[in-house]
Scaffold this motif. Structure first.
Motif, PDB file in Angstrom:
ATOM      1  N   CYS A 194       0.842  -1.210   0.000  1.00 59.12           N
ATOM      2  CA  CYS A 194       0.000   0.000   0.000  1.00 59.12           C
ATOM      3  C   CYS A 194       0.870   1.252   0.000  1.00 59.12           C
ATOM      4  O   CYS A 194       1.651   1.463   0.929  1.00 59.12           O
ATOM      5  CB  CYS A 194      -0.927   0.015   1.215  1.00 59.12           C
ATOM      6  SG  CYS A 194      -2.008   1.455   1.204  1.00 59.12           S
ATOM      7  N   PRO A 195       0.781   2.093  -1.032  1.00 57.66           N
ATOM      8  CA  PRO A 195       1.677   3.255  -1.075  1.00 57.66           C
ATOM      9  C   PRO A 195       1.362   4.308  -0.020  1.00 57.66           C
ATOM     10  O   PRO A 195       2.246   5.061   0.367  1.00 57.66           O
ATOM     11  CB  PRO A 195       1.454   3.822  -2.482  1.00 57.66           C
ATOM     12  CG  PRO A 195       0.123   3.329  -2.898  1.00 57.66           C
ATOM     13  CD  PRO A 195      -0.073   2.004  -2.223  1.00 57.66           C
ATOM     14  N   VAL A 196       0.113   4.376   0.438  1.00 56.88           N
ATOM     15  CA  VAL A 196      -0.261   5.436   1.381  1.00 56.88           C
ATOM     16  C   VAL A 196      -0.516   4.896   2.788  1.00 56.88           C
ATOM     17  O   VAL A 196      -0.966   5.625   3.666  1.00 56.88           O
ATOM     18  CB  VAL A 196      -1.506   6.213   0.899  1.00 56.88           C
ATOM     19  CG1 VAL A 196      -1.159   7.063  -0.300  1.00 56.88           C
ATOM     20  CG2 VAL A 196      -2.643   5.270   0.573  1.00 56.88           C
ATOM     21  N   GLU A 197      -0.230   3.608   2.969  1.00 52.32           N
ATOM     22  CA  GLU A 197      -0.478   2.939   4.250  1.00 52.32           C
ATOM     23  C   GLU A 197      -1.914   3.179   4.734  1.00 52.32           C
ATOM     24  O   GLU A 197      -2.141   3.611   5.869  1.00 52.32           O
ATOM     25  CB  GLU A 197       0.524   3.344   5.334  1.00 52.32           C
ATOM     26  CG  GLU A 197       0.758   2.188   6.293  1.00 52.32           C
ATOM     27  CD  GLU A 197       1.592   2.568   7.511  1.00 52.32           C
ATOM     28  OE1 GLU A 197       2.596   1.904   7.732  1.00 52.32           O
ATOM     29  OE2 GLU A 197       1.213   3.509   8.236  1.00 52.32           O
ATOM     30  N   ALA A 198      -2.849   2.925   3.830  1.00 52.17           N
ATOM     31  CA  ALA A 198      -4.248   2.899   4.256  1.00 52.17           C
ATOM     32  C   ALA A 198      -4.471   1.672   5.126  1.00 52.17           C
ATOM     33  O   ALA A 198      -5.453   1.601   5.865  1.00 52.17           O
ATOM     34  CB  ALA A 198      -5.168   2.868   3.043  1.00 52.17           C
TER      35      ALA A 198
END
Lengths: 301, 374
Positions: A194-198
């Motif tokens: 996950c690139p945005v650490e959702a």
């Protein structure tokens, strides 16, 4: 958890039947309340952060050796147009919902097995092929499964999928919380990608604290509800959102564990053999009165 | 029992947080985020969890031009390369938005912290309350980039062989904006945007503050190639809000300046209030064009005397002020008596004389200005 072979399962089954025949219903309660570890793990999904890139879908397929297009192909957002459910080809999917606050930026929600604390699938499985692990994961054992698919019916989130297209050895397919990767010291594939650490991975108790902290700090951003904290007795995967969860296609579920309902019916019917005995007594009474009437009619003729 | 102690703890924490917020507000004058000083989100009196005081290293704000021009972010991955981030360009644009603090949050007290001072490099970490470094950076960029392109591909920022780097929608300033106001007379107000920017040589940030990126990089406006913005209504705005932007400069104007046809008394142009540079009696006599020489414009000029009065040699006759200096004082530097060349303030004798004071003693003879001119 101790793993058992099919033979030992059958032995145990015979023993349980014998005990049940001995009128001891207390032993029939199979709720997993007693095995929940305080250190069990979970994932907190922040749907207000998710951008719908579907990197998690790609990473999941790679980690589970499922067929997948290259990562670049996931920049195409057309699959998001229709609602999807996890199936035997994709153990996690991302769904899209209209965002009234920013019509250009739809809200996206990742869906996968919630890894319930009191799993209905574990309770429904008649051969004990699904089990709740100490670390929170709900796992399926290919050696025990007989393919009855009761778990698919029991799951309140409609997660387990079945390989209908396979004639030989079809499997029940669902998120396994990347047990193999975690054993090798890695994060679950989706969390790592996950690139945005959702997706935040960690001890469940800590995640509950973090979730409430986020809501408290940004009350305008979130509704005051951590989905999965209490639903069906709590789940390992939990969600934060900016609107009511039913608007994001989450089922509205009570706080009592799902197995509680089914088990009480299943076990209640046979408790002390009262219902069957009553039923046979009633039938006997009907027969007896009918016989009496028949005899009277014969006497008159 | 456990519940009672939990409630007690909650009260203590809440009280401590409130106190910390009050204290920081009064201490610095601006509402600082607690995390600027405290490592814990819930500091208490006994355990304040203070980080090393950033004020000890304050270097002061620096100009945008001093900011690093290009920063390479991230490490090459399997599919995507690192990001060459045009930092200074973004800093310039941020002047119309949230400024440096838009990205460098928790950094209101200088110096600028490195992102990784707070955001862990590894995703497997202790503090789950804040995102890791990769996520923090992605969130900072994506928030704006999604605004002007909701389907922005990763190659917008990341180098990828064979993929063109996408660019933001071009900023097109409107020629004029038509406002549909609630006024009974002069309902339609036309703001000549281009006239204002050209005439007064204004930079975007002179008027636009706290804007979102999409306010300028508006892909819809570009798509329509629209030079005149559609009518904007004042619905839902208070009278003050509706006038806010114009009233920054039009402080003393009559209503009819904008609302044509509205009867009102025209007011004179007040150079002092409008520009912050009050014209003295000599400057007031001049025609506007004698100072604002650039064709067609009234750009802001430097208030430094030398910027207009180049190589100006003082042939100043002190007698014109009503006091003719005597022989001893004739060649004294102006600043010898007029401290800091402040000619309105009372002159001082103390730099040379211990026993003389103005105005009891004077460095010359009082004359009438008319007599001095003869």
């Amino acid at each position: 958890m101790k793993s058992t072979s099919r033979r030992s399962f059958l032995k145990a089954g015979t023993a349980i039947t014998a005990v049940a025949a001995g009128l001891t219903p207390a032993t029939a309660h199979a709720g997993p309340t007693n095995v929940l570890s305080p250190n069990r793990l979970g994932v907190l999904v922040d749907t207000t952060v998710c951008i719908g890139c579907r990197n998690c879908e790609w990473a999941c397929k790679r980690a589970h050796e499922l067929e997948t297009a290259p990562l670049e192909a996931y920049e195409d957002r057309t699959p998001l147009r229709e609602m999807r459910r996890p199936d035997e080809t994709a153990l996690t999917v991302v769904n899209q919902f209209a965002n009234p606050k920013a019509p250009d930026q739809p809200t996206t929600v990742k869906v996968q097995c919630m890894h319930c604390d009191h799993p209905a699938c574990v309770s429904a499985c008649i051969v004990g092929a699904i089990s709740k692990q100490d670390d929170g994961a709900v796992l399926w054992d290919t050696d025990k499964c007989i393919g009855c698919r009761y778990c698919m019916v029991a799951c309140p989130f409609q997660i387990p999928a079945f390989e209908y297209r396979k004639a030989i050895q079809p499997r029940i397919m669902k998120c396994d919380f990347c047990t193999d990767r975690r054993a090798a010291g890695m994060l679950p594939a989706c969390v790592e990608s996950c690139p945005v650490e959702a997706l935040t991975f960690g001890p469940r108790e800590e995640l509950v604290r973090v979730a409430h902290d986020k809501v408290r700090r940004a009350p305008d951003r979130y509704v005051e509800h951590v989905y999965g904290e209490r639903e069906v007795g709590g789940t390992s995967w939990m969600y934060l959102a900016d609107r009511k969860f039913e608007q994001l296609a989450f089922p509205t579920l009570g706080e009592s564990p799902a197995p509680g309902v089914s088990e009480s019916i299943q076990h209640g019917i046979f408790a002390y053999f009262v219902p069957p005995v009553s039923l046979y007594a009633l039938l006997g009474a009907v027969m007896w009165t009918a016989r009496q009437r028949h005899d009277d009619e014969e006497d008159q003729s | 029992m456990r519940r009672i102690s939990a409630i007690g703890l909650l009260f203590v924490t809440a009280a401590a947080t409130a106190e910390a917020q009050r204290a920081s507000a009064t201490r610095v004058g601006t509402p600082l985020d607690c995390r600027a000083c405290h490592t814990s989100p819930t500091p208490t009196r006994n355990t304040p969890a203070l980080s090393a005081c950033p004020r000890l290293k304050i270097t002061g704000y620096h100009a945008v031009n001093e900011a690093p021009a290009l920063i390479t972010l991230g490490t090459p991955g399997a599919t995507y390369g690192p990001v060459k981030f045009a930092h200074r360009d973004h800093a310039h644009m941020a002047e119309t938005g949230k400024g440096c603090a838009g990205c460098h949050h928790y950094d209101q007290a200088r110096p600028i912290q490195k992102c990784k001072n707070c955001h862990a490099v590894s995703r497997k970490r202790e503090d789950l309350g804040k995102p890791d470094l990769k996520a923090a950076m992605h969130r900072q960029c994506i928030e704006c980039h999604r605004e002007w392109n909701p389907t922005a591909p990763c190659s917008t920022c990341h180098e990828r062989p064979g993929a063109a780097t996408a660019s933001a929608p071009k900023v097109t300033a409107p020629e004029r904006i038509v406002y549909d106001t609630r006024a009974a007379q002069g309902k339609v107000v036309t703001f000549f945007h281009q006239d204002h920017t050209d005439r007064f040589a204004l930079a975007c940030a002179d008027c636009h503050q706290q804007e979102s990126c999409g306010a300028c990089h508006d892909r819809k406006r570009v798509a329509l190639a629209q030079r005149v913005l559609a009518r904007q209504t004042a619905a839902g705005l208070t009278e003050e809000q509706a006038h806010e932007r114009c009233a920054n400069c039009h402080t003393t104007d009559a209503c009819a300046t904008c609302h044509k046809g509205m009867p009102s008394r025209a007011l004179a142009f007040d150079h002092g209030r409008r520009t912050g540079f009050t014209l003295n009696r000599f400057h007031a006599r001049l025609d506007c064009k004698q100072c604002h020489k650039a064709p067609g414009g009234y750009a802001r000029l430097s208030t430094d005397c030398e910027s207009c009065h180049k190589g100006w040699q003082a042939t100043f006759t002190h007698a014109h002020t009503g006091l003719a200096l005597d022989e001893q004082h004739k060649d004294v530097e102006c600043a010898g008596c007029h401290e800091d060349k402040s000619f309105r303030a009372k002159p001082t004798c103390a730099s040379c004389h211990d026993d003389k004071t103005w105005p009891a003693q004077k460095p010359g003879t009082v004359v009438t200005p008319a007599a001095a001119r003869k």
